[in-house]
Design a protein around this motif. Structure first.
Motif, short mmCIF file in Angstrom:
data_model
loop_
_atom_site.label_atom_id
_atom_site.label_comp_id
_atom_site.label_asym_id
_atom_site.label_seq_id
_atom_site.Cartn_x
_atom_site.Cartn_y
_atom_site.Cartn_z
N SER A 1 3.62 -9.88 2.00
CA SER A 1 3.07 -9.67 3.35
C SER A 1 1.66 -10.22 3.45
O SER A 1 1.29 -10.87 4.44
CB SER A 1 3.10 -8.19 3.70
N GLN A 2 0.87 -9.97 2.42
CA GLN A 2 -0.52 -10.45 2.45
C GLN A 2 -0.56 -11.97 2.39
O GLN A 2 -1.37 -12.60 3.08
CB GLN A 2 -1.30 -9.84 1.27
N ARG B 1 7.56 -7.39 9.75
CA ARG B 1 8.66 -7.09 8.81
C ARG B 1 9.75 -6.40 9.60
O ARG B 1 9.54 -5.35 10.20
CB ARG B 1 8.16 -6.21 7.69
N LYS C 1 4.41 -5.91 -0.48
CA LYS C 1 3.01 -5.88 -0.02
C LYS C 1 2.31 -7.19 -0.31
O LYS C 1 1.55 -7.71 0.53
CB LYS C 1 2.26 -4.73 -0.68
N LEU D 1 5.05 0.44 5.01
CA LEU D 1 4.80 -0.07 3.67
C LEU D 1 3.83 -1.23 3.68
O LEU D 1 2.82 -1.24 2.97
CB LEU D 1 6.12 -0.50 3.02
N THR D 2 4.09 -2.22 4.51
CA THR D 2 3.28 -3.44 4.49
C THR D 2 2.18 -3.46 5.55
O THR D 2 1.35 -4.37 5.55
CB THR D 2 4.19 -4.65 4.71
N GLN D 3 2.17 -2.49 6.47
CA GLN D 3 1.21 -2.44 7.57
C GLN D 3 1.36 -3.61 8.54
O GLN D 3 0.47 -3.84 9.36
CB GLN D 3 -0.24 -2.38 7.04
N ASP E 1 8.50 -2.62 -3.93
CA ASP E 1 7.59 -2.30 -2.83
C ASP E 1 6.26 -3.03 -3.00
O ASP E 1 5.70 -3.56 -2.02
CB ASP E 1 7.35 -0.79 -2.78
N ASP E 2 5.74 -3.05 -4.23
CA ASP E 2 4.49 -3.77 -4.47
C ASP E 2 4.65 -5.25 -4.20
O ASP E 2 3.73 -5.91 -3.67
CB ASP E 2 4.02 -3.54 -5.90
#
Length: 663
Positions: A552-553, A567, A549, A499-501, A545-546
């Protein structure tokens, strides 16, 4: 009737008419015979000499034709200029394309397309093929003039004509005096001629006893001897010139790198040049060279060569006085390769045997064939491009992948190569250029049913330089990176959160353990989001989920590039901060943790929704020489995080037993 007429003639006419007739006819026949013999001999010698020169020059022009080296070809052809009868020569490729030309034409001759036309000169042409390994490369045509031969024949005829006229006049003059003095004068002449014959024609002249008819005849006879002496001097000079030319030809033959043998029909060697002795050490010379040569048999010299069938063919061609095209023989002892051929020599049915050591050339050709096979069987797509960007050659892999294209413009790159000055300097310095790009062609796209289909490739450009260190062409290889890209993708998916890479748990633990083995100190940061469950319940899992992300960024943007952001699961994150100076780590770690808290709690807008979350952070300093296991260190960071939650959330807590410089 004739006998009656002859009987009625006076005595002086009975004496002079037969003498005059016989002298005149004999002189004419002798002159015509000598002129004809000299002309035939000179013509045969000229044709043989020109043929041998043409064969010798043709054997040296194969390399110049292969490499299209016109200067070397002209240098080889200039050797023909030493023969004054050679007026022109021309070398043509097999397709009749001119290669080189030697022009010593007289004023009355001129070129007419591929031939020569002369207004009053007589000449002949000899054409000899230029071959290499049974391959017909071109033709050498040599034109030789016969003008000197005809001029010499005319001189002989003129001399004999003058002599005939003189004898005729003498016979007529003798008719008036023969009736008075015939016996004594004739005897005197006879005795004088006997003396001249015994002492030599050119050494003495007849003494004139009386200034009478016999004396005049003697004087004319002396003049004839002078003419003959002059003719003898001319012949001697001609023979000397011929000997000089023969000596020059021998020097040319001796300077050749190829071996030459003259073999008689009974297969005995009657001549060989120095190169033949080097190529065939079996040739042994005694004090008497000719005697030793006659003892050398061609079959004995070639006894160590194979195959037998080619040796048999060579023997048959020598016996039958036939031409043998170049064929290859191998020495059984050394394994060297030799090329041998025969040429029939007119005259005594001898054969000229040409032998050349082609071991080096054979090895080069074998390596070239091997290189071509390796090039053609290379799994990567490889092409050779000229300086004008035209594809010179390509292997099967390239044709099967991108089609049989002939110009580099038909090959498309997703990221075009920018050949600026710095890139060109680097390529010239290191000799190659490598880059990753996507490549396609019309054939490749049509084969995959999609005009925009691209093939990921590792493109390598290498330079090919000539002997002057100048770039002649480029070798471009296209290595298919499809499997490499797929392996990279699978490796990335195995080690990162989908999901977050971000790095997943396994990847994060691996990186931390590797850093600890290198004795790197790290701050282990355990981060848990506050209020994330309420976001999922209120706005749905897609919004959650958004939100993950975005968080994470923000975490990635607030740490250094070499720091770890991972994560673990759900709303739990693990950070590894590598602070190089522990003495200033107190202010730095607090500033970083506070910056992270501020970044996470900053307002968020997702498709009109404004979810709000904060974070609870726990930190533990895991020193490079700390013997605490990773699981235990992470547990301490986890406990510090729960302490932050118990203290009211949206804050951080640092474990007390970490970095001593924090005290």
């Amino acid at each position: 009737m004739i006998l009656q007429w002859f009987s009625a003639l006076p005595l002086r006419k009975k004496v002079i008419y037969p003498i005059w007739t016989l002298l005149t006819l004999s002189t004419m026949i002798l002159g015509a015979s000598v002129a004809h013999f000299m002309g035939v001999t000179h013509s045969a010698n000229l044709y043989t000499r020109t043929s041998i020169l043409a064969q010798g020059i043709a054997s040296n022009l194969s390399g110049a034709l292969i490499f299209n080296d016109k200067q070397t070809g002209l240098d080889q052809m200039n050797a023909l200029s030493f023969d004054p009868e050679v007026i022109a020569a021309r070398v043509e490729h097999i397709n009749n394309e001119p290669f080189a030309k030697l022009d010593n034409l007289p004023e009355n001759c001129s070129w007419h397309e591929r031939d020569i036309q002369c207004s009053h000169s007589v000449f002949f042409a000899i054409t000899h093929p230029i071959t290499l390994d049974n391959e017909h490369l071109g033709n050498l045509t040599v034109w030789a003039s016969k003008d000197s031969m005809f001029e010499q024949r005319n001189q002989i005829l003129t001399i004999f004509l003058i002599t005939t006229v003189i004898f005729s006049l003498l016979a007529l003059f003798f008719a008036h005096r023969v009736h008075r003095l015939i016996a004594t004068p004739l005897l005197s002449i006879f005795n004088s001629m006997q003396t001249v014959i015994k002492k030599g024609v050119t050494e003495q002249r007849l003494h004139i006893v009386h200034p009478d008819e016999i004396g005049k005849l003697t004087h004319c006879f002396n003049e004839m001897l002078d003419n003959l002496s002059q003719r003898d001097s001319q012949l001697t000079l001609a023979f000397q010139r011929l000997e000089d030319k023969t000596h020059y030809i021998n020097q040319v033959l001796d300077s050749l790198d190829q071996g030459l043998l003259v073999v008689s029909p009974n297969k005995k060697v009657i001549y060989h040049n120095p190169a033949a002795r080097l190529l065939l050490p079996q040739i042994q010379l005694n004090n008497d060279e000719m005697t030793s040569l006659n003892q050398q048999h061609i079959e004995n010299l070639l006894s160590d060569f194979e195959p037998i069938n080619r040796l048999t063919l060579l023997r048959e061609c020598i016996e039958m006085h036939q031409r043998l095209e170049p064929t290859t023989l191998r020495h059984q002892g050394t394994g060297q390769q030799y090329q041998i051929s025969t040429y029939p020599i007119a005259g005594e049915n001898n054969s000229l045997v040409h032998i050349e050591d082609i071991s080096q050339r054979y090895l080069i050709e074998q390596r070239q064939r091997m290189a071509e096979m390796i090039f053609d069987q290379n799994p990567s797509s490889v092409i050779v491009v000229t300086r004008k960007m035209a594809i010179e050659t390509k292997n099967n892999a390239f044709i099967q992948t991108f089609g049989n294209i002939n110009n580099l413009n038909q090959l498309h790159l997703r990221q075009p190569i920018e050949l600026n000055t710095s890139v060109l300097k680097q390529v010239l310095k290191v000799g190659y250029l490598k880059l990753q790009t996507d490549v396609t062609s019309q054939f490749f796209s049509r084969k995959h049913g999609n005009k925009s289909h691209w093939l990921p490739c590792l493109l390598t450009i290498k330079l090919i330089k000539n002997g002057d260190n100048k770039v002649e062409s480029f070798v471009i290889s296209l290595n298919d990176q499809t499997q490499v890209k797929e392996l990279q993708r699978l490796n990335f998916e195995a080690n990162h959160d989908g999901l977050t890479q971000l790095a997943n748990r396994q990847n994060a633990y691996k990186q931390l353990l590797n850093a600890h083995k290198k004795q790197k100190s790290v701050y282990l940061i355990f981060l848990d989001l506050d209020g994330f469950k309420a976001v999922n319940d209120t706005y749905g899992h897609q919004c959650g989920d958004d939100l993950l992300k975005i968080i994470s960024q923000r975490l990635t943007n607030n740490v250094f590039e070499n720091d770890l952001v991972a994560r673990l699961s759900g709303d739990e994150f693990l950070l590894g901060l590598y602070l190089t100076n522990p003495r200033v780590a107190t202010q730095e770690i607090n500033a970083i943790l506070q910056r992270i808290l501020n970044a996470i709690s900053y307002p968020i807008n997702i498709n009109g929704a404004t979810p709000y979350v904060s974070a609870s952070i726990g930190a533990y300093y895991w020193s490079g020489n700390d013997q605490t296991p990773l699981e235990e260190a992470l547990e301490k960071a986890d406990k510090a995080m729960y302490q932050a939650k118990l203290s009211g959330k949206n804050r951080y807590h640092i474990a007390k037993e970490i970095n001593p410089f924090l005290v």
